[in-house]
Every structure is written in structure tokens, then in C-alpha cells.
Design a protein around this motif. Structure first.
Motif, PDB file in Angstrom:
ATOM      1  N   ARG A  58     -12.923  -2.220 -14.232  1.00 39.95           N
ATOM      2  CA  ARG A  58     -12.369  -3.522 -13.843  1.00 39.95           C
ATOM      3  C   ARG A  58     -13.478  -4.557 -13.776  1.00 39.95           C
ATOM      4  O   ARG A  58     -13.294  -5.709 -14.163  1.00 39.95           O
ATOM      5  N   CYS A 106       0.784  -6.889   0.055  1.00 34.66           N
ATOM      6  CA  CYS A 106      -0.376  -6.187  -0.524  1.00 34.66           C
ATOM      7  C   CYS A 106       0.094  -5.214  -1.597  1.00 34.66           C
ATOM      8  O   CYS A 106       0.072  -3.997  -1.408  1.00 34.66           O
ATOM      9  N   LEU A 107       0.545  -5.753  -2.714  1.00 37.11           N
ATOM     10  CA  LEU A 107       1.116  -4.933  -3.793  1.00 37.11           C
ATOM     11  C   LEU A 107       0.158  -4.798  -4.966  1.00 37.11           C
ATOM     12  O   LEU A 107       0.549  -4.295  -6.020  1.00 37.11           O
ATOM     13  N   GLY A 108      -1.090  -5.267  -4.801  1.00 42.01           N
ATOM     14  CA  GLY A 108      -2.025  -5.282  -5.915  1.00 42.01           C
ATOM     15  C   GLY A 108      -1.655  -6.393  -6.896  1.00 42.01           C
ATOM     16  O   GLY A 108      -0.516  -6.876  -6.889  1.00 42.01           O
ATOM     17  N   ARG A 114       1.222  -7.802  -9.469  1.00 37.39           N
ATOM     18  CA  ARG A 114       2.567  -7.626  -8.910  1.00 37.39           C
ATOM     19  C   ARG A 114       2.811  -8.535  -7.697  1.00 37.39           C
ATOM     20  O   ARG A 114       3.868  -9.155  -7.580  1.00 37.39           O
ATOM     21  N   ALA A 145       0.846  -1.213   0.000  1.00 32.89           N
ATOM     22  CA  ALA A 145       0.000   0.000   0.000  1.00 32.89           C
ATOM     23  C   ALA A 145       0.875   1.255   0.000  1.00 32.89           C
ATOM     24  O   ALA A 145       2.110   1.181  -0.018  1.00 32.89           O
ATOM     25  N   GLY A 188      -5.923  -5.423  -1.504  1.00 34.89           N
ATOM     26  CA  GLY A 188      -6.320  -4.187  -0.833  1.00 34.89           C
ATOM     27  C   GLY A 188      -6.550  -4.318   0.672  1.00 34.89           C
ATOM     28  O   GLY A 188      -7.032  -3.368   1.294  1.00 34.89           O
ATOM     29  N   ASP A 234      -5.261  -1.518   3.150  1.00 35.90           N
ATOM     30  CA  ASP A 234      -6.073  -0.294   3.229  1.00 35.90           C
ATOM     31  C   ASP A 234      -7.269  -0.499   4.162  1.00 35.90           C
ATOM     32  O   ASP A 234      -7.673   0.419   4.866  1.00 35.90           O
ATOM     33  N   ARG A 275     -14.306   1.581 -10.242  1.00 34.45           N
ATOM     34  CA  ARG A 275     -13.972   0.162 -10.443  1.00 34.45           C
ATOM     35  C   ARG A 275     -14.777  -0.457 -11.588  1.00 34.45           C
ATOM     36  O   ARG A 275     -14.533  -1.605 -11.949  1.00 34.45           O
ATOM     37  N   GLY A 277       4.375  -0.338  -0.646  1.00 31.81           N
ATOM     38  CA  GLY A 277       4.444  -1.245  -1.788  1.00 31.81           C
ATOM     39  C   GLY A 277       4.906  -0.579  -3.070  1.00 31.81           C
ATOM     40  O   GLY A 277       4.620  -1.075  -4.156  1.00 31.81           O
ATOM     41  N   TYR A 278       5.599   0.555  -2.954  1.00 31.40           N
ATOM     42  CA  TYR A 278       6.031   1.253  -4.172  1.00 31.40           C
ATOM     43  C   TYR A 278       7.554   1.294  -4.302  1.00 31.40           C
ATOM     44  O   TYR A 278       8.109   2.226  -4.868  1.00 31.40           O
TER      45      TYR A 278
HETATM   46  N1  UDP Z   1      -0.198  -1.328  -4.457  1.00 23.59           N
HETATM   47  C1  UDP Z   1       1.116  -1.349  -4.031  1.00 23.59           C
HETATM   48  N2  UDP Z   1       2.108  -1.320  -4.960  1.00 23.59           N
HETATM   49  C2  UDP Z   1       1.871  -1.266  -6.297  1.00 23.59           C
HETATM   50  C3  UDP Z   1       0.515  -1.255  -6.734  1.00 23.59           C
HETATM   51  C4  UDP Z   1      -0.499  -1.292  -5.787  1.00 23.59           C
HETATM   52  O1  UDP Z   1       1.375  -1.407  -2.828  1.00 23.59           O
HETATM   53  O2  UDP Z   1       2.816  -1.255  -7.085  1.00 23.59           O
HETATM   54  C5  UDP Z   1      -1.259  -1.385  -3.441  1.00 23.59           C
HETATM   55  C6  UDP Z   1      -2.310  -0.291  -3.522  1.00 23.59           C
HETATM   56  O3  UDP Z   1      -1.830   0.872  -2.879  1.00 23.59           O
HETATM   57  C7  UDP Z   1      -3.455  -0.952  -2.778  1.00 23.59           C
HETATM   58  C8  UDP Z   1      -3.285  -2.440  -3.119  1.00 23.59           C
HETATM   59  O4  UDP Z   1      -1.982  -2.572  -3.625  1.00 23.59           O
HETATM   60  O5  UDP Z   1      -3.272  -0.785  -1.395  1.00 23.59           O
HETATM   61  C9  UDP Z   1      -4.223  -3.015  -4.177  1.00 23.59           C
HETATM   62  O6  UDP Z   1      -5.381  -2.371  -4.229  1.00 23.59           O
HETATM   63  P1  UDP Z   1      -6.625  -2.889  -5.064  1.00 23.59           P
HETATM   64  O7  UDP Z   1      -7.766  -2.011  -4.720  1.00 23.59           O
HETATM   65  O8  UDP Z   1      -6.237  -3.024  -6.488  1.00 23.59           O
HETATM   66  O9  UDP Z   1      -6.833  -4.309  -4.385  1.00 23.59           O
HETATM   67  P2  UDP Z   1      -7.590  -5.607  -4.845  1.00 23.59           P
HETATM   68  O10 UDP Z   1      -8.765  -5.202  -5.675  1.00 23.59           O
HETATM   69  O11 UDP Z   1      -6.567  -6.397  -5.595  1.00 23.59           O
HETATM   70  O12 UDP Z   1      -7.968  -6.228  -3.527  1.00 23.59           O
END
Ligand code: UDP
Length: 245
Positions: free
Chosen positions: A221, A158-160, A163, A108, A185, A188, A218, A135-136
């Protein structure tokens, strides 16, 4: 035996059984990882062989998303139940607090993991958070070194997607004796920045609708969900019952 949905093998487990498997993995030496694919991830894996391999190479593949449950049913090989990654994580955090297993929160935006850690420690007295990171990051090596040095046994990744799945598959042998959970996610939600759907919505299989209403962006998606289900219906018509892999 796994149940195949579009060539991704899902473990037919209940939430309780998934927890038992994870506790068993925590006893085994080496690095392990759990993935929590929803229809969007499975749909993307069609065109990304490396993602498909990362999903199928996981120690546990749980169906996070009602669309996966419908798909398995349509294919004639039903899964036991939907296993939300966030609920499995909660169960394992309760266990980690009791068993004194150190945890690491990775992912995140900057600052979110730290806030999630504070909230989780309030909720699970005794929980030991030994590290946090956003996660960046660009370079993997320093992150992996911090993970190993921390001695964390349970790591929330939790990198989405995709990734987090690719990252866990690539680095499973570089995190020490630890279990990684790829739970999108959830950070968050743990930090209190995003609200999870009320229980009644989740039970009715409408968590996706709640997320759509609270984050209308969303829609782009989610439009893939009916396409995914239609393609599963066509597959069933063409090939009959699905395979177990
Ligand atoms: N995220 C991250 N690094 C990245 C891309 C995304 O840490 O390079 C985090 C983003 O901040 C969020 C989570 O990954 O906290 C994914 O969020 P998303 O709403 O896409 O979650 P999902 O729908 O996969 O549960």
C-alpha cells in the motif's frame, strides 16, 4: 475555500478548528460526514469518480497523512497542519461525554467495536455508547435502522477505504441528526488491538514509517506514497500553482 490535491478539496484547518466545525455541524439538523483522506485514498480517487465525489461532498475534509501536507506545499497552496482523524475523534469523544451526546461505533471485525466502547467509556467518563456493530454487514437497511433507532448523534464509521467514504455519502440522509466520522483503522486502536505510533514519531511526520515497521505487509500500500508525491511534483512543474476549489 478548499485546497485541491489531485482534485480532492481539503479544508485548511487546524485540529482545533476542525473540532469547532464538527461541533457546529452537530448543532445543525440532518446527517453530516467528515472524511480523513491520506495519499492512498486520494490516489485511488483518481480512478474512481464516485469516490472523488464522496470525498468532495463531505462537510469537512481533513488532511490525515503527512503526504497530503507535503503535496499541498509542493503545489504552492499549503494547508495549515496535518489533522489526524483519530485525534479529531478523541477531541469529539471528550466533547460528547461532556455534552451527553450519544455515540455509535460501527466498523472493524466482530467484537472490536464493543471492546473499543468499553475502553472509550473508561477513558471518557460519562460517554454514552448507544450501539455497536461490526463492519462486515451485507445489508445496509438493518444497520441504518439500528443507527436511527439508537438516536446516536456521533457515529464512528470504520469500514476501511473506500467503503466508508462511499457508505457515508450514500446514506448521509438516512442516519437522522448525526455526524459521521470516517476514521478507518481507529476502532482497532481504540480497542487496543493496534498501537498508534509514539507521539515523537507522529510529530516528526513518521507515523507511516512506524505503521510500516509494525505491519510490514503494508509495503504494497505504501509504495504508492512516493509515486503520489512524484506525480504532484510533475503537476506543479506542468501547471504551476494549484487551484482552490
Ligand atoms: N473494515 C470493515 N469492513 C470492511 C473492510 C474493512 O469494518 O468491509 C475495517 C477493518 O477491519 C479495519 C478498518 O476497516 O478495522 C480499516 O483498516 P485499515 O488498516 O485499512 O485502516 P486505514 O489504513 O484506512 O486507517
Amino acid at each position: 475555500m478548499r485546497i485541491a490535491v489531485k482534485d480532492v478539496g481539503f479544508d485548511p484547518v487546524t485540529l482545533g478548528e476542525a473540532g469547532d466545525r464538527c461541533r457546529a455541524l452537530l448543532e445543525e439538523p440532518g446527517g453530516h460526514y467528515v472524511v480523513t483522506p491520506n495519499p492512498e485514498i486520494v490516489w485511488l480517487a483518481r480512478k474512481m469518480p464516485e469516490l472523488k465525489a464522496a470525498l468532495n461532498g463531505a462537510d469537512l475534509v481533513i488532511p490525515d497523512g503527512i503526504g497530503i501536507i507535503y503535496a499541498a506545499k509542493i503545489l504552492g497552496t499549503p494547508l495549515k497542519e496535518r489533522v489526524p482523524g483519530i485525534e479529531l475523534t478523541e477531541a469529539l469523544l471528550t466533547y460528547a461525554a461532556k455534552a451527553d451526546l450519544p455515540i455509535y461505533l460501527l466498523g472493524a471485525k466482530p467484537g472490536v467495536a464493543e471492546r473499543a466502547g468499553e475502553k472509550l467509556c473508561e477513558k471518557h467518563p460519562g460517554l454514552r455508547v448507544v450501539g455497536c456493530g461490526d463492519g462486515y454487514f451485507r445489508e445496509d437497511a438493518p444497520v441504518l435502522a439500528r443507527l436511527r433507532e439508537s438516536g446516536a448523534r456521533l457515529i464512528l464509521v470504520c469500514l476501511g477505504f473506500p467503503r466508508q467514504e462511499l457508505w457515508m455519502a450514500a446514506h448521509r440522509n438516512e442516519v437522522g441528526d448525526a455526524l459521521m466520522l470516517g476514521v478507518g483503522g481507529s476502532m482497532d486502536v481504540f480497542a487496543g488491538d493496534v498501537k498508534r505510533a509514539p507521539e515523537a514519531w507522529c510529530k516528526a511526520g513518521l507515523e507511516w514509517l512506524y505503521r510500516l515497521i509494525s505491519q510490514p505487509s503494508r509495503i504494497k500500500r505504501m509504495i504508492k506514497l512516493p509515486i503520489f508525491l512524484m506525480s504532484v511534483v510533475l503537476e506543479r512543474i506542468k501547471h504551476g500553482k494549484a487551484d482552490r476549489i
